[in-house]
Scaffold this active site. Sequence first.
Site, PDB file in Angstrom:
ATOM      1  N   GLU A  12     -49.294 -26.092 -30.720  1.00  0.00           N
ATOM      2  CA  GLU A  12     -50.014 -24.828 -30.861  1.00  0.00           C
ATOM      3  C   GLU A  12     -50.541 -24.542 -32.260  1.00  0.00           C
ATOM      4  O   GLU A  12     -51.595 -23.930 -32.433  1.00  0.00           O
ATOM      5  CB  GLU A  12     -49.106 -23.665 -30.438  1.00  0.00           C
ATOM      6  CG  GLU A  12     -49.293 -23.211 -29.017  1.00  0.00           C
ATOM      7  CD  GLU A  12     -48.269 -23.789 -28.057  1.00  0.00           C
ATOM      8  OE1 GLU A  12     -48.256 -23.395 -26.892  1.00  0.00           O
ATOM      9  OE2 GLU A  12     -47.479 -24.647 -28.468  1.00  0.00           O
TER      10      GLU A  12
ATOM     11  N   ASN B 150     -45.772 -39.298 -34.573  1.00  0.00           N
ATOM     12  CA  ASN B 150     -46.844 -40.274 -34.395  1.00  0.00           C
ATOM     13  C   ASN B 150     -48.078 -39.709 -35.076  1.00  0.00           C
ATOM     14  O   ASN B 150     -48.652 -38.719 -34.616  1.00  0.00           O
ATOM     15  CB  ASN B 150     -47.107 -40.517 -32.901  1.00  0.00           C
ATOM     16  CG  ASN B 150     -48.166 -41.574 -32.648  1.00  0.00           C
ATOM     17  OD1 ASN B 150     -49.167 -41.672 -33.357  1.00  0.00           O
ATOM     18  ND2 ASN B 150     -47.961 -42.380 -31.610  1.00  0.00           N
TER      19      ASN B 150
ATOM     20  N   LYS C 170     -51.075 -40.643 -35.261  1.00  0.00           N
ATOM     21  CA  LYS C 170     -52.317 -40.688 -34.504  1.00  0.00           C
ATOM     22  C   LYS C 170     -52.369 -39.589 -33.449  1.00  0.00           C
ATOM     23  O   LYS C 170     -53.352 -38.841 -33.354  1.00  0.00           O
ATOM     24  CB  LYS C 170     -52.472 -42.055 -33.837  1.00  0.00           C
ATOM     25  CG  LYS C 170     -53.851 -42.320 -33.266  1.00  0.00           C
ATOM     26  CD  LYS C 170     -53.995 -43.785 -32.854  1.00  0.00           C
ATOM     27  CE  LYS C 170     -55.433 -44.125 -32.528  1.00  0.00           C
ATOM     28  NZ  LYS C 170     -55.595 -45.565 -32.215  1.00  0.00           N
TER      29      LYS C 170
ATOM     30  N   ALA D  43     -41.222 -32.164 -28.021  1.00  0.00           N
ATOM     31  CA  ALA D  43     -40.820 -33.217 -28.956  1.00  0.00           C
ATOM     32  C   ALA D  43     -39.424 -32.954 -29.510  1.00  0.00           C
ATOM     33  O   ALA D  43     -38.590 -33.862 -29.578  1.00  0.00           O
ATOM     34  CB  ALA D  43     -41.834 -33.326 -30.091  1.00  0.00           C
TER      35      ALA D  43
ATOM     36  N   LYS E  50     -40.735 -30.481 -35.528  1.00  0.00           N
ATOM     37  CA  LYS E  50     -40.839 -29.074 -35.132  1.00  0.00           C
ATOM     38  C   LYS E  50     -41.681 -28.879 -33.871  1.00  0.00           C
ATOM     39  O   LYS E  50     -41.472 -27.922 -33.129  1.00  0.00           O
ATOM     40  CB  LYS E  50     -41.469 -28.250 -36.255  1.00  0.00           C
ATOM     41  CG  LYS E  50     -40.609 -28.053 -37.488  1.00  0.00           C
ATOM     42  CD  LYS E  50     -41.338 -27.129 -38.455  1.00  0.00           C
ATOM     43  CE  LYS E  50     -40.558 -26.845 -39.714  1.00  0.00           C
ATOM     44  NZ  LYS E  50     -41.234 -25.884 -40.602  1.00  0.00           N
ATOM     45  N   GLY E  51     -42.661 -29.723 -33.655  1.00  0.00           N
ATOM     46  CA  GLY E  51     -43.601 -29.506 -32.548  1.00  0.00           C
ATOM     47  C   GLY E  51     -44.889 -28.919 -33.079  1.00  0.00           C
ATOM     48  O   GLY E  51     -44.880 -27.944 -33.843  1.00  0.00           O
TER      49      GLY E  51
END
Length: 746
Positions: free
Chosen positions: A708, A634, A636, A512, A704-705
Amino acid sequence: MATSFIGKPKNRVDGRDKVTGAAKYTAEFHRPGLLHGVVISGTIAKGRIKNIDTATALEIKGVIEVFTHNNTPGLAWLDLSYKDMDAPPGDPFRPLHNDKIQFNMQPVALVVADSLELAQYAATLVKVDYEVEKHRTELADHLADSIEGKGLRAGFTPPQSIGNFKEAYADAEVKIEAEYSHGAEHHNPMEMHASTVFYEEDGSLTVYDKTQGVLNSQHYISMVFGLSKKKVRVLSPFVGGAFGSALRPQYQLFMATLAALQLKRSVKVELTRPQMFSFGHRPITIQNLKLGATTKGKIEAISHQAYSETSTFEKYVENIVNWSAKLYDCGNIEQIYKLVRLDVYTPLDMRAPGGATGMYALEAAMDELAYKLKMDPLELRLKNYTEEDMSDGKPFSTKTLRECFKQGAERFGWEKRNPEPRSMKDGNHFTGWGMATGVWDAMQVPARAKAEFSADGTLRVGSATADIGTGTYTIMTQIAAETLGLPLEKVTAELGDSDLPFAFIEGGSSTAASVGSAVQKVCRKIAKKLLKEAGKIKDSPFKGAGLEDVVFSDEKISDKNDPSVNMTFSEIMKSRDLEKIQKKYMLLPNMMNQRKYNRNTHSAVFAEVKVDEDLGTIKVTRIVSAIDGGRILNLKTAHSQILGGVVWGISMALHEDSFMDHNFGRFINHDLSKYHVSVNADMPDVDILFVEEPDHVVSSLGAKGIGEIGMVGVAAAISNAVYHATGKRIRSLPLTLDKAMTETAI
């Protein structure tokens, strides 16, 4: 630019294709005349092949060839040729290279036939004789023979001790010392690994591969088989789960490509579920933790030591012991990371590699320290909270962990917790509450993207990344639509194709921030071009205007201060006689700025369990996960990502364990009836909340992503809750009922 899509809970743009069957996965591609290959797996852990008898199999009509190490000439000889983009240090495994056996279930032959059924039958007729050598596969038996866990590998940071742990620990008023462990875990995505290689008339290859990086597979094929990359196109439009298992090219890709080139025919090779246990896994790890603190709870000393497995031919490393310096204000930290070479396949990154492992032990130890101090576990963490990484003194780019603690505790009702173990009961069940912290890296890597805006108002954006179920198609579409002010349905995202612009392997929660930012930037180049062309129209109100002066929305450019002054994209394209506008962009992380900070995601996880007083069965009944993940693109799909991480964290805590019969060095529970994972019946109420703070150091999007971070800390929170319920510590995962009914049990 007007905000209209980013951050909103939008449906997956590929969702309909997936639920209707329109989405095609690697093994579903077909052409007339396609051959089928079946891999024969070895049955010993170490030794050599004395003889392979293929005669009987080859006598069967429809069996085309049986490939072994005896008839695979012309392959690359240098180790470098077999190294993929995610290879750890060492000598990579070479399928069918020679008669040497390095691990059990090593591929020893490939049977190719007209049909899958015929290839499967012929494979049973191939006889392999072995010369067996003594193997070693038990980590705990060989700790004295360990080596340093060091090596150059993307994402790996060598452990770094600070201060004087031994002296500080010796002087500490309160101490705890404990050993924690977990077994091997296998990825087990729903889609098994497969490669379909179409041999084209000009000798080029069109390859459909289950992969998290089409360019990695393309690189591997071109290097091993000596082909120009122009002759190899790799596609992977849909991936049925991967979780790290498809970061590296697996051996079915080699097998299918070998057969296609040798036979000049199209070939498909799909692994069986048991063969999914024949390559990488989360490594077995044994960890030793020592914590020393004052009686008031100030941590003065931390030692984190880990022993983990690797293969005899590669040196797999991951960040297991590095996390304490990022979380706790302590000036004396010892980090020791050791590897033990075993006769197994090289371990492989699995969701939150190193983090899920190391944070389980660290956060369980923190819980033990809290109880010894008679202090609330949350209070202990807050008392030792740090705003900088203690190993290098650098601040965090953003960190909302303190607010995650606050909001997560409030949502969970933590203040109602009775601190005494075995003090909360519901009928025949002891109720336990536990919590833990999570931390993971926030990474950005180089990425390219292209965009093409057409006169009909549609936009195509593309990058050679992957969507392994994370929602990459959707966020690429959202980012592009928002940047140019287009409806979602007018944007098409393209990925999973080696002909598209460069993107690194999808992993590490970096996509992302990397590909997403590249898409944003290339769409801004389209916007700039549109604005420039608008300014060239006679009597244009936008002559000399810059992007900062206008808004792109509703398929038009509007004056920022007077929306009534506008021009539609259609009008601009028609007036300027433009059919298409095409742009490319290369994203390079701003390392000069990023290196000033530590870039991480964080989480606060709260868990409730119920433990049966008579049977020792453990049920997770409630989870609250508060996430510091930067800007959420997003809501969702982000919720889905964290939910999936929590599911896996529960699975890690209670279910997953690959059993090896060390007499044979072979995993024996190699199917989904014996390898247990969390299912719907195991799922509690999961409450997820995002504590947002856009991080523009990590990415221009502020993201940030979060792939994980949803998993990290979950197993520790559950383990800590089990202790609170029972008053007994179980220090090895999974927390199965047999452990709950032994001497450490209720």
